[in-house]
Motif scaffolding. Structure first.
Motif, PDB file in Angstrom:
ATOM      1  N   LYS A  88      -1.117   4.850  12.726  1.00  0.00           N
ATOM      2  CA  LYS A  88      -0.810   6.189  12.199  1.00  0.00           C
ATOM      3  C   LYS A  88      -0.441   7.076  13.379  1.00  0.00           C
ATOM      4  N   ASN A 107      -6.464   9.515  -1.562  1.00  0.00           N
ATOM      5  CA  ASN A 107      -7.213   9.259  -0.335  1.00  0.00           C
ATOM      6  C   ASN A 107      -8.402   8.331  -0.554  1.00  0.00           C
ATOM      7  N   HIS A 156      -8.887  13.486  -2.591  1.00  0.00           N
ATOM      8  CA  HIS A 156      -8.199  13.305  -3.867  1.00  0.00           C
ATOM      9  C   HIS A 156      -7.970  11.815  -4.109  1.00  0.00           C
ATOM     10  N   ASP A 200      -8.192   9.174   5.390  1.00  0.00           N
ATOM     11  CA  ASP A 200      -7.630  10.486   5.721  1.00  0.00           C
ATOM     12  C   ASP A 200      -8.700  11.528   6.038  1.00  0.00           C
ATOM     13  N   LEU A 258      -5.318  -1.526   4.330  1.00  0.00           N
ATOM     14  CA  LEU A 258      -5.915  -1.584   2.989  1.00  0.00           C
ATOM     15  C   LEU A 258      -4.825  -2.026   2.023  1.00  0.00           C
ATOM     16  N   MET A 298      -8.803   4.321  -1.297  1.00  0.00           N
ATOM     17  CA  MET A 298      -7.975   3.114  -1.385  1.00  0.00           C
ATOM     18  C   MET A 298      -8.830   1.877  -1.628  1.00  0.00           C
ATOM     19  N   TYR A 328       1.392  14.859   7.906  1.00  0.00           N
ATOM     20  CA  TYR A 328       0.834  14.543   9.222  1.00  0.00           C
ATOM     21  C   TYR A 328       1.783  13.730  10.088  1.00  0.00           C
ATOM     22  N   ASP A 373     -10.644  16.793   1.578  1.00  0.00           N
ATOM     23  CA  ASP A 373      -9.332  16.423   1.024  1.00  0.00           C
ATOM     24  C   ASP A 373      -9.465  15.139   0.200  1.00  0.00           C
ATOM     25  N   GLY A 429       3.471  11.362   5.383  1.00  0.00           N
ATOM     26  CA  GLY A 429       2.963  12.614   4.824  1.00  0.00           C
ATOM     27  C   GLY A 429       3.282  13.761   5.747  1.00  0.00           C
ATOM     28  N   ALA A 462       0.852  -1.176   0.000  1.00  0.00           N
ATOM     29  CA  ALA A 462       0.000   0.000   0.000  1.00  0.00           C
ATOM     30  C   ALA A 462       0.888   1.225   0.000  1.00  0.00           C
ATOM     31  N   GLY A 463       0.273   2.337  -0.242  1.00  0.00           N
ATOM     32  CA  GLY A 463       0.991   3.589  -0.102  1.00  0.00           C
ATOM     33  C   GLY A 463       1.686   3.977  -1.371  1.00  0.00           C
ATOM     34  N   GLY A 464       1.644   5.253  -1.679  1.00  0.00           N
ATOM     35  CA  GLY A 464       2.330   5.710  -2.868  1.00  0.00           C
ATOM     36  C   GLY A 464       3.209   6.874  -2.518  1.00  0.00           C
ATOM     37  N   GLY A 518       3.268   4.582   4.696  1.00  0.00           N
ATOM     38  CA  GLY A 518       2.881   5.912   4.246  1.00  0.00           C
ATOM     39  C   GLY A 518       3.550   6.971   5.100  1.00  0.00           C
ATOM     40  N   MET A 564      -5.627   1.080  12.627  1.00  0.00           N
ATOM     41  CA  MET A 564      -6.715   0.932  11.652  1.00  0.00           C
ATOM     42  C   MET A 564      -6.519  -0.293  10.766  1.00  0.00           C
ATOM     43  N   GLU A 565      -7.558  -0.631  10.073  1.00  0.00           N
ATOM     44  CA  GLU A 565      -7.473  -1.769   9.159  1.00  0.00           C
ATOM     45  C   GLU A 565      -6.426  -1.469   8.072  1.00  0.00           C
ATOM     46  N   LEU A 578     -12.605   4.012   5.783  1.00  0.00           N
ATOM     47  CA  LEU A 578     -11.588   3.307   6.577  1.00  0.00           C
ATOM     48  C   LEU A 578     -12.100   3.051   7.997  1.00  0.00           C
TER      49      LEU A 578
END
Ligand code: ATP
Length: 414
Positions: free
Chosen positions: A110, A247, A244, A270, A174, A249, A90, A242, A88, A37-39, A86, A171-172, A138
């Motif tokens: 997170k 966000n 986009h 997110d 993805l 998945m 945050y 937010d 960011g 996951a994650g980009g 991930g 969290m779960e 999520l």
């Protein structure tokens, strides 16, 4: 128009477009790990330990990564640290392996990496509590935050987290990555996305929108339920602010649920900037409701429009300052689908889907269809469309077998 004004307008449009994900992908690396996951740039590529500053401030990106890894590498710790998925503004998201469950499962933690980001994470905890039970948002498994007391301290979750500073969210996981990654893969492969996959994605986006209008506010043990429009209940709208393509998945395939037996469900993530629509727009009334929902529609259909651009393998940026196109007598921002000649350019696209997107993106929110109606249309399409629905020359790519192969290639094995 004065050149300076044009430049300013261009900047605003570019900012908006960047927000929507039109430009983001160019600057991102993909992990290319199975199920990765994650980009986000810099995640899980090189051996993490070597890249982190061991003397970093504990409340800095490196400091938080180090303390997270240390905590979950403890010998008796049932959650085993895997990697960063991930990173960011945050903070960080780290993948953990829960060795107690059978079969072992994965969760993500997170944590904020800056003092200023703590408030956003607290806000996200508050918001995620409202979405417990929503299948297309999520799901939080546990959290810690002073404002709400310690984590939901049952024997399962309290102990392994002892000694880890809050706020944090568990969290779960993805596993199939973001919509943006999927989009990039499809663009690179110059592949046409089957209509039945597009319908499935559309239905998930609509269900996510319903969750934002009627957050289920389930309990911590709430099982996920598919979102429906509750009859006669006024909506309690939350704007995501937010939304986009990074966000949104993909979750997992669910063989027992018809809607997701072929195509995995999408989940909105997110919620750090999510806010009550009425706080932004004054006292709530039906116009406000429609308008804020309309805005969400637009974000959602922007994502879908990106997906639809795959059909023509068009990776360029969208034209700016365009006149709206006309769909069923209404002005629409789904210009790519409704400008002159678009129907010949996308001959394989399901006409009902083209029309639905055109109406959902009507420039005037009063021209947009009711949520109940779009839900019905998308549900029916996912329930009843088989390969036989499509003209014989396009049928092959719409069979269950072809869709399974498509999902395997672009999501499961990607
Ligand atoms: N539950 C999850 N499962 C898998 N990956 C996740 C999960 N949550 C977050 N990620 C990864 O971490 C990234 C950042 O997470 P998130 O969007 O919550 O943080 P953010 O800093 O607020 O991001 P943004 O830059 O979009 O504002 C996501 O794009 C995703 O790649």
């Amino acid at each position: 128009m004065a050149p300076s004004l044009i430049r300013a307008l261009f900047k605003i449009e570019k900012l908006k477009a960047t927000r929507r994900g039109w430009f983001r992908s160019k600057n991102k690396q993909r992990t290319n790990q199975p199920g990765g996951a994650g980009g986000v740039v810099g995640q899980a590529a090189a051996p993490e330990q070597e890249n982190w500053d061991p003397n970093a401030d504990p409340l800095s990106p490196d400091g938080i990564k180090i303390s997270t890894r240390r905590h979950f590498q403890g010998r008796d710790q049932p959650f085993k640290y895997q990697r960063i998925v991930g990173e960011g503004i945050y903070g960080i998201a780290a993948l953990l392996h829960d060795t107690r469950s059978q079969p072992p499962s994965k969760v993500v933690i997170k944590r904020p990496s800056r003092r200023e980001a703590q408030a956003a994470l607290r806000q996200e905890i508050r918001r995620l509590r409202r979405f417990r039970g929503a299948a297309h948002v999520l799901q939080m498994v546990s959290y810690r935050d002073r404002d709400f007391g310690d984590p939901e301290r049952d024997a399962d979750w309290g102990r392994p987290m002892t000694g880890l500073d809050g706020p944090f969210i568990v969290m779960e996981y993805l596993e199939m990555g973001s919509f943006e990654q999927f989009w990039n893969r499809c663009i690179q492969a110059r592949v046409r996305v089957p209509n039945r996959v597009l319908w499935s994605i559309m239905l998930c986006l609509i269900r996510g929108l319903i969750a934002f209008a009627w957050p289920p506010r389930g309990s911590s043990l709430q099982a996920e339920t598919i979102e429906r429009v509750p009859p006669g209940v006024r909506p309690d709208i939350l704007a995501h602010n937010d939304l986009h393509v990074g966000n949104i998945m993909f979750g997992s395939l669910q063989p027992d649920i018809r809607e997701h037996s072929l195509v995995p469900q999408l989940k909105i993530i997110d919620l750090g900037l999510a806010d009550s629509a009425e706080q932004k727009q004054g006292p709530r009334d039906w116009d406000n409701f429609n308008e804020s929902l309309g805005q969400s529609f637009k974000y959602i259909t922007d994502s879908l429009q990106i997906l639809l651009r795959l059909i023509t393998n068009w990776a360029g940026n969208p034209p700016m300052f365009q006149q709206p196109a006309i769909c069923s007598g209404f002005e629409t921002d789904a210009i790519l689908l409704w400008e002159d000649g678009a129907d010949q350019r996308y001959p394989r696209l399901d006409e009902a889907l083209r029309r639905l997107i055109g109406r959902m993106m009507a420039r005037n929110f009063r021209d947009r269809p009711l949520l109940e109606d779009i839900l019905y249309i998308a549900e029916e399409a996912v329930r009843t469309r088989t390969a036989d629905h499509y003209p014989s020359e396009y049928r092959r790519e719409e069979t269950d077998t072809s869709i399974r192969a498509f999902v395997k290639r672009f999501l499961l094995d990607a």
